[in-house]
Scaffold this motif. Structure first.
Motif, mmCIF file in Angstrom:
data_model
loop_
_atom_site.group_PDB
_atom_site.id
_atom_site.type_symbol
_atom_site.label_atom_id
_atom_site.label_comp_id
_atom_site.label_asym_id
_atom_site.label_seq_id
_atom_site.Cartn_x
_atom_site.Cartn_y
_atom_site.Cartn_z
ATOM 1 N N ARG A 1 14.952 7.510 -0.756
ATOM 2 C CA ARG A 1 14.062 7.853 -1.868
ATOM 3 C C ARG A 1 12.629 7.427 -1.554
ATOM 4 N NH1 ARG A 1 17.788 7.356 -6.757
ATOM 5 N NH2 ARG A 1 19.380 8.824 -6.060
ATOM 6 N N ILE A 2 11.704 7.962 -2.349
ATOM 7 C CA ILE A 2 10.321 7.510 -2.287
ATOM 8 C C ILE A 2 10.200 6.288 -3.189
ATOM 9 C CG2 ILE A 2 7.948 8.096 -2.904
ATOM 10 C CD1 ILE A 2 8.655 11.042 -2.209
ATOM 11 N N GLU A 3 9.796 5.168 -2.599
ATOM 12 C CA GLU A 3 9.660 3.956 -3.410
ATOM 13 C C GLU A 3 8.246 3.837 -3.959
ATOM 14 O OE1 GLU A 3 11.318 0.117 -1.918
ATOM 15 O OE2 GLU A 3 9.257 -0.602 -2.256
ATOM 16 N N ALA A 4 7.253 4.159 -3.119
ATOM 17 C CA ALA A 4 5.863 4.015 -3.557
ATOM 18 C C ALA A 4 4.979 4.932 -2.740
ATOM 19 C CB ALA A 4 5.408 2.572 -3.394
ATOM 20 N N VAL A 5 3.854 5.342 -3.337
ATOM 21 C CA VAL A 5 2.844 6.180 -2.681
ATOM 22 C C VAL A 5 1.494 5.604 -3.034
ATOM 23 C CG1 VAL A 5 1.850 8.501 -2.533
ATOM 24 C CG2 VAL A 5 4.297 8.238 -2.938
ATOM 25 N N GLY A 6 0.595 5.507 -2.069
ATOM 26 C CA GLY A 6 -0.732 4.992 -2.400
ATOM 27 C C GLY A 6 -1.585 4.839 -1.163
ATOM 28 N N ASP A 7 -2.615 3.987 -1.285
ATOM 29 C CA ASP A 7 -3.468 3.702 -0.140
ATOM 30 C C ASP A 7 -2.732 2.759 0.814
ATOM 31 O OD1 ASP A 7 -5.456 5.264 -1.200
ATOM 32 O OD2 ASP A 7 -6.432 3.579 -2.233
ATOM 33 N N TYR A 8 -2.912 3.007 2.087
ATOM 34 C CA TYR A 8 -2.239 2.175 3.086
ATOM 35 C C TYR A 8 -2.569 0.700 2.877
ATOM 36 C CZ TYR A 8 -1.192 -0.006 7.537
ATOM 37 O OH TYR A 8 -0.728 -0.863 8.495
ATOM 38 N N ALA A 9 -3.848 0.427 2.590
ATOM 39 C CA ALA A 9 -4.269 -0.979 2.448
ATOM 40 C C ALA A 9 -3.496 -1.684 1.330
ATOM 41 C CB ALA A 9 -5.772 -1.028 2.153
ATOM 42 N N ASP A 10 -3.099 -0.948 0.332
ATOM 43 C CA ASP A 10 -2.363 -1.563 -0.792
ATOM 44 C C ASP A 10 -0.867 -1.682 -0.525
ATOM 45 O OD1 ASP A 10 -4.736 -1.652 -2.205
ATOM 46 O OD2 ASP A 10 -4.394 0.310 -3.167
ATOM 47 N N LEU A 11 -0.326 -0.811 0.337
ATOM 48 C CA LEU A 11 1.133 -0.758 0.491
ATOM 49 C C LEU A 11 1.643 -1.479 1.730
ATOM 50 C CD1 LEU A 11 2.054 2.895 -0.606
ATOM 51 C CD2 LEU A 11 2.028 0.811 -1.953
#
Ligand code: GUN
Ligand code: ZN
Length: 425
Positions: free
Chosen positions: A37-47
């Motif tokens: 599944r997709i757990e999270a999507v965002g800016d690389y710096a945040d993830l």
């Protein structure tokens, strides 16, 4: 099993034809994949996180995988067959090729090759027609399960007007479809579509059986063909003289509803359009097929304005490419013939979230929403020398998408993730 993939991340959460707030783009983005599944999507710096394994796809784009809502599994060797129009193409090439899928060895070999072609082209899900033989559906479901792909499929029901090797009977088609539903529908990511091929190849008794299956299995899709070609329409109406029009035949047998996927829909009457909207049937546009077979020009803007949800599909092997990029390219040109210029955001939305909505499974696939299934495509807009040259002058994301859809094919697909697993390389 958690894993981060890094790239330029793009997903749609609304239809660009409805609202300007339709997508999220992360120029240095990441998607965290966990247990398919997709757990999270965002800016690389945040993830990013220490110890989290990473795959770096920069400078490529990461999007939800393409969805193909109308494709014929037993036609992978029928593509590029030189025919006049639909009915000749079916008789001269398609029915003979489909007759070979009675052989489980052939069906199994082709099922693997079919899904590998889809994956190579960045397509992670489909609604697929199998041949009349139960073995062909079993082969496709088995191969899709092995790859953990979300697949909607069904054996075609056809009991007349083809050749004996691809005929069943009303009763056999009911029994085989019911057994396939019992064995495969809802198993993992697989779903069954009740599949009367089209009215020409079904007796009234068989459409009655299809209607019974639909009543007994309301969670299943229904897929068929509607109003593709003028000779087809005339022949259909001669076989069902009591019907008001082509759509009315399917209506009389209880085959219309929001899970009904109607391939083509090119020459509909105003009454048929109104009735499709009223019942929630989906109209599936198959541009490469419609041009290849000289069938007609799908009116996306008109059907949408009438309230019909549409999808866009390859229709291999009447269609000429597995590539949803090429499908978008030809779809764009067809809409240009109607003086309707589609924005590349709208076409990419259509091939991802839009097709998921057409299939009624947008809660699972077609977006980057956390919790949905991790089916993703990684696209390289500089995949060929000609694309790289064109990209020297591309300044916006929309331009890049337009280059991808106009010039791209499987060479532009750098990677395809199916339920979180890299499957192309
Ligand atoms: N109508 C009935 N069968 C088919 C098929 O296999 N392909 C297309 N394009 N139209 C059809
Ligand atoms: Zn078709």
């Amino acid at each position: 099993m958690r894993h981060l993939i890094r790239g330029r991340v793009l997903g749609f959460h609304a239809d660009p034809a409805d609202t300007a707030d339709n997508h999220r783009y992360h120029p240095d983005g990441a998607v965290i994949l966990a247990d398919g599944r997709i757990e999270a999507v965002g800016d690389y710096a945040d993830l990013r996180a220490d110890g989290l394994p990473e795959t770096d796809h920069r400078p490529h784009l990461i999007l939800p995988g393409f969805i193909d809502p109308h494709i014929h599994f037993p036609q992978i060797q029928v593509i590029a067959s030189w025919a006049r129009q639909l009915l000749d193409w079916l008789n001269d090439y398609t029915f003979p090729a489909e007759s070979e899928y009675a052989d489980p060895v052939h069906a199994t070999r082709m099922a693997g090759l079919f899904l590998d072609q889809m994956i190579a082209h960045g397509t992670t899900s489909a609604a697929a027609f199998c041949s009349v033989h139960k073995t062909s559906a079993e082969a496709l479901f088995t191969a899709a399960e092995a790859r953990n792909m979300a697949m909607i499929a069904g054996k075609v029901m056809m009991d007349r007007n083809a050749i004996p090797a691809v005929h069943d009977t009303a009763q056999a088609s009911y029994d085989d479809s019911a057994a396939l539903i019992r064995d495969w529908h809802g198993r993992g990511r697989l779903r069954y579509a009740i599949t009367p091929r089209f009215a020409i190849t079904s007796t009234p008794e068989q459409l009655d059986a299809a209607g019974a299956l639909a009543r007994e299995n309301p969670a299943c899709h229904i897929q068929t063909h509607l109003s593709e070609n003028h000779d087809e329409i005339a022949y259909t109406l001669s076989l069902y003289p009591q019907a008001r029009d082509y759509l009315d035949i399917y209506d009389q047998y209880g085959l219309l509803g929001p899970r009904s996927l109607m391939g083509h829909c090119l020459h509909l009457t105003p009454r048929e359009i109104a009735r499709m909207a009223e019942t929630g049937c989906r109209a599936i546009f198959c541009p490469t097929s419609n041009l290849f077979l000289g069938s007609g020009l799908f009116d996306q803007a008109g059907l949408r304005a009438a309230g019909i949800t549409t999808g866009i599909a390859s229709d291999v092997g009447g269609g000429t490419s597995f590539s949803m990029l090429q499908t978008m390219a030809e779809g764009y040109k067809v809409q240009q013939m109607h003086r309707h210029r589609m924005h590349p955001f709208a076409t990419f939305h259509w091939a991802t979230r839009g097709n998921a909505i057409a299939l009624g499974i947008e809660d699972r696939i077609g977006t980057l929403a956390p919790g949905s299934d991790a089916d993703l495509v990684v696209l390289n807009a500089r995949a060929t020398p000609a694309m790289a040259l064109r990209m020297e002058r591309a300044e916006t994301l929309a331009e890049e998408l337009f280059v991808l859809q106009t010039m791209g094919d499987d060479r532009a697909v750098a990677e395809t993730y199916v339920a979180g697993r890299a499957m192309k390389r």
